[in-house]
Design a protein around this motif. Structure first.
Motif, PDB file in Angstrom:
ATOM      1  N   ASP A 126      11.004  -9.188  17.218  1.00 23.95           N
ATOM      2  CA  ASP A 126      11.644  -8.297  16.266  1.00 23.95           C
ATOM      3  C   ASP A 126      12.717  -7.435  16.924  1.00 23.95           C
ATOM      4  O   ASP A 126      13.084  -6.378  16.412  1.00 23.95           O
ATOM      5  CB  ASP A 126      10.615  -7.418  15.558  1.00 23.95           C
ATOM      6  N   GLN A 272      21.648  -2.199   0.293  1.00 25.14           N
ATOM      7  CA  GLN A 272      20.286  -1.700   0.505  1.00 25.14           C
ATOM      8  C   GLN A 272      19.445  -1.843  -0.760  1.00 25.14           C
ATOM      9  O   GLN A 272      18.294  -2.345  -0.709  1.00 25.14           O
ATOM     10  CB  GLN A 272      20.328  -0.242   0.939  1.00 25.14           C
ATOM     11  N   PHE A 276      18.593  -5.787   0.495  1.00 30.14           N
ATOM     12  CA  PHE A 276      17.671  -5.514   1.598  1.00 30.14           C
ATOM     13  C   PHE A 276      16.295  -5.076   1.102  1.00 30.14           C
ATOM     14  O   PHE A 276      15.273  -5.599   1.570  1.00 30.14           O
ATOM     15  CB  PHE A 276      18.246  -4.454   2.529  1.00 30.14           C
ATOM     16  N   ARG A 280      12.866  -7.252   1.293  1.00 27.77           N
ATOM     17  CA  ARG A 280      12.055  -6.627   2.337  1.00 27.77           C
ATOM     18  C   ARG A 280      12.650  -6.881   3.729  1.00 27.77           C
ATOM     19  O   ARG A 280      11.957  -7.292   4.655  1.00 27.77           O
ATOM     20  CB  ARG A 280      10.595  -7.083   2.272  1.00 27.77           C
ATOM     21  N   LEU A 281      13.933  -6.606   3.847  1.00 25.87           N
ATOM     22  CA  LEU A 281      14.616  -6.690   5.146  1.00 25.87           C
ATOM     23  C   LEU A 281      14.570  -5.296   5.770  1.00 25.87           C
ATOM     24  O   LEU A 281      15.514  -4.512   5.681  1.00 25.87           O
ATOM     25  CB  LEU A 281      16.058  -7.172   4.974  1.00 25.87           C
ATOM     26  N   ALA A 282      13.460  -5.004   6.420  1.00 21.67           N
ATOM     27  CA  ALA A 282      13.178  -3.638   6.864  1.00 21.67           C
ATOM     28  C   ALA A 282      14.016  -3.200   8.050  1.00 21.67           C
ATOM     29  O   ALA A 282      14.162  -1.999   8.298  1.00 21.67           O
ATOM     30  CB  ALA A 282      11.693  -3.510   7.207  1.00 21.67           C
ATOM     31  N   ASP A 283      14.572  -4.150   8.803  1.00 19.51           N
ATOM     32  CA  ASP A 283      15.303  -3.809  10.026  1.00 19.51           C
ATOM     33  C   ASP A 283      16.769  -4.198   9.951  1.00 19.51           C
ATOM     34  O   ASP A 283      17.416  -4.402  10.985  1.00 19.51           O
ATOM     35  CB  ASP A 283      14.648  -4.499  11.230  1.00 19.51           C
ATOM     36  N   THR A 284      17.314  -4.316   8.749  1.00 19.76           N
ATOM     37  CA  THR A 284      18.710  -4.714   8.570  1.00 19.76           C
ATOM     38  C   THR A 284      19.496  -3.554   7.968  1.00 19.76           C
ATOM     39  O   THR A 284      19.059  -2.943   6.989  1.00 19.76           O
ATOM     40  CB  THR A 284      18.811  -5.937   7.642  1.00 19.76           C
ATOM     41  N   SER A 335      20.506  -6.656  12.623  1.00 18.04           N
ATOM     42  CA  SER A 335      19.385  -7.319  11.965  1.00 18.04           C
ATOM     43  C   SER A 335      18.478  -7.938  13.015  1.00 18.04           C
ATOM     44  O   SER A 335      18.731  -7.843  14.223  1.00 18.04           O
ATOM     45  CB  SER A 335      19.884  -8.390  10.981  1.00 18.04           C
ATOM     46  N   THR A 336      17.421  -8.578  12.540  1.00 13.39           N
ATOM     47  CA  THR A 336      16.465  -9.280  13.392  1.00 13.39           C
ATOM     48  C   THR A 336      16.323 -10.713  12.915  1.00 13.39           C
ATOM     49  O   THR A 336      16.705 -11.050  11.783  1.00 13.39           O
ATOM     50  CB  THR A 336      15.089  -8.596  13.331  1.00 13.39           C
ATOM     51  N   ASP A 339      14.107 -10.830   9.717  1.00  8.88           N
ATOM     52  CA  ASP A 339      14.834 -10.351   8.538  1.00  8.88           C
ATOM     53  C   ASP A 339      15.832 -11.388   8.051  1.00  8.88           C
ATOM     54  O   ASP A 339      15.887 -11.725   6.868  1.00  8.88           O
ATOM     55  CB  ASP A 339      15.576  -9.050   8.876  1.00  8.88           C
ATOM     56  N   ARG A 342      14.491 -14.295   6.192  1.00  8.40           N
ATOM     57  CA  ARG A 342      14.148 -14.075   4.789  1.00  8.40           C
ATOM     58  C   ARG A 342      15.380 -14.250   3.898  1.00  8.40           C
ATOM     59  O   ARG A 342      15.286 -14.803   2.803  1.00  8.40           O
ATOM     60  CB  ARG A 342      13.527 -12.693   4.596  1.00  8.40           C
TER      61      ARG A 342
END
Length: 462
Positions: A126, A272, A276, A280-284, A335-336, A339, A342
């Protein structure tokens, strides 16, 4: 399954030579007498196994997903693992994260090497990367969402939403100091923005003087997307709109500004709230919260001495801050791998993921189809084997590109060595994230994306 249940089940198995499940109380008594002993043995063996096992490897599946579809060769996946391990050894990239998903199941997920120049912090699955131009795919999704809502059409002139782009001029000769201009014969369209065919002076052979005018405008110094678009609209085009593919970020910044005008929201707020959060793109995002900045990967360049060093730009010296003063639709996102996977899964599954629909299936099909049919040949400036869809390239000739797998693969990359590919026919997604700015010098690190993609396809069983 509880430990008591496990002990009871094992006790029954040991109590009956043929392994049958006992059906009567009489039959249960011999096994029941063994239960305390079996439970003791089970607990002992479990303790020994736990002590002997190494820490869990990040090569396993991501949390909550099933790994290893049977149509992949374990031996060939090991070749992929070995290749990436070698590419991130002491003489290679600092580190990498790979993630391969097929049929919505994780095939390979691994972190390699380190995320810092001193090679003291192990890379994590991550870890956070600057994905730069992979942002363009996200921006395209935003535009297409508004198209589906009837708020814009791709064939609409840009001036319908941004009046400053009316009456555009084309550079016809002369110099940057004494330019010769003529009125454009065509109007800029939204479709041209998304296909990099708007005609802006974005660098390259034959348009050096027009490009100087663009560089003097200091577009990247704009405080927001409104100012960026206003500055750009005053610069003459280098080509007639819709006549040439010339890849650059300016067009996507204008597309992002259109999202703001049409939606009534700041571009970053739209992404957002509409993409996002639902996915559920929590780290973008366009910046990284302070508590997460320890996960950001150092961004490197190759020095003249053949050693990696930190890039001197602000994204290296101030990791986690915005890459531009404005929310850049061309290259501003962090991003990761999980993420971005997804987002890719949403596209591969026809615009929906986990019950959340972002786009219609037909829109995604259009997005992944080559849009350069107005050109002859209908390919990009980079390769005669690739066309361009909406927000990414489309593989037209695998052999010509040196790629395995079928035509129709869709994907793109970021300037700092981040890559993704969606294969609709094999229902497969491949993501490789590194953090290195190539300089194409003789001593620079080799590009490894094609080898990565090919090793993934080679792992597919016949």
């Amino acid at each position: 399954m509880s430990l008591a249940y496990v002990c009871l089940h094992v006790g029954f198995k040991l109590g009956l030579p043929d392994g049958r499940w006992p059906l009567s109380a009489a039959a249960l008594r011999p096994a029941a007498r063994l239960l305390p002993m079996v439970c003791g043995i089970t607990l002992c063996l479990a303790s020994v196994a736990a002590a002997a096992s190494p820490p869990s490897s990040s090569s396993s599946a991501a949390a909550g997903t099933e790994a290893g579809p049977s149509r992949f060769s374990a031996d060939r996946l090991q070749r992929l693992d070995d290749f990436l391990a070698k590419a991130t050894d002491a003489r290679g990239y600092l580190g990498a994260v790979s993630l391969v998903v097929a049929d919505d199941r994780v095939v390979q997920s691994q972190a390699y090497g380190y995320r810092d120049l001193s090679r003291s912090l192990p890379m994590q699955r991550d870890s956070i990367f600057r994905i730069y131009s992979m942002t363009k795919t996200v921006t395209t999704v935003a535009v297409l969402m508004l198209m589906e809502e009837g708020k814009l059409n791709l064939d609409d002139p840009v001036e319908k939403y941004l009046p400053e782009f009316s009456g555009m001029q084309v550079f016809a000769g002369g110099t940057a100091d004494l330019p010769e201009l003529r009125p454009a014969n065509r109007k800029l369209t939204v479709h041209q923005l998304l296909t990099h065919s708007a005609g802006f002076a974005t660098g390259g052979k034959g348009i050096e003087q027009a490009t100087k005018l663009l560089e003097r405008a200091d577009l990247h110094g704009s405080a927001d997307l409104e100012e960026f678009s206003r500055r750009l609209s005053k610069i003459p085009l280098a080509a007639e709109p819709g006549t040439v593919f010339r890849y650059d970020g300016t067009q996507m910044e204008v597309a992002a500004r259109i999202v703001e005008v049409v939606s009534g929201q700041r571009f970053d707020d739209f992404l957002q709230q509409r993409i996002f959060d639902p996915l559920r793109l929590a780290d973008t995002g366009f910046s990284v919260p302070a508590e997460k900045r320890g996960r950001i990967v150092d961004i490197t360049v190759m020095g003249a001495d053949g050693k990696l060093r930190l890039d001197a730009g602000p994204s290296a010296t101030r990791p986690g801050e915005r890459l531009n003063p404005y929310p850049s639709g061309a290259g501003g996102l962090y991003s990761t791998a999980p993420d971005f996977m997804r987002l890719c899964r949403m596209l591969l599954d026809g615009g929906a993921l986990d019950g959340v629909r972002i786009l219609d299936r037909k829109t995604v099909e259009r997005m992944m189809a080559n849009q350069l049919t107005f050109l002859n040949p209908p390919v990009t400036q980079f390769s005669d084997a690739e066309g361009f869809g909406l927000g990414g390239s489309v593989l037209l000739d695998p052999a010509g590109k040196g790629r395995l797998g079928p035509a129709g693969q869709f994907g793109w990359s970021g300037a700092a060595s981040t890559y993704f590919s969606i294969d609709p026919k094999q229902r497969m997604i491949s993501i490789l994230l590194l953090q290195h700015l190539p300089n194409d010098a003789a001593n620079d690190l080799p590009r490894i994306s094609t080898r990565f993609y090919n090793l993934v396809h080679q792992a597919l069983l016949p």
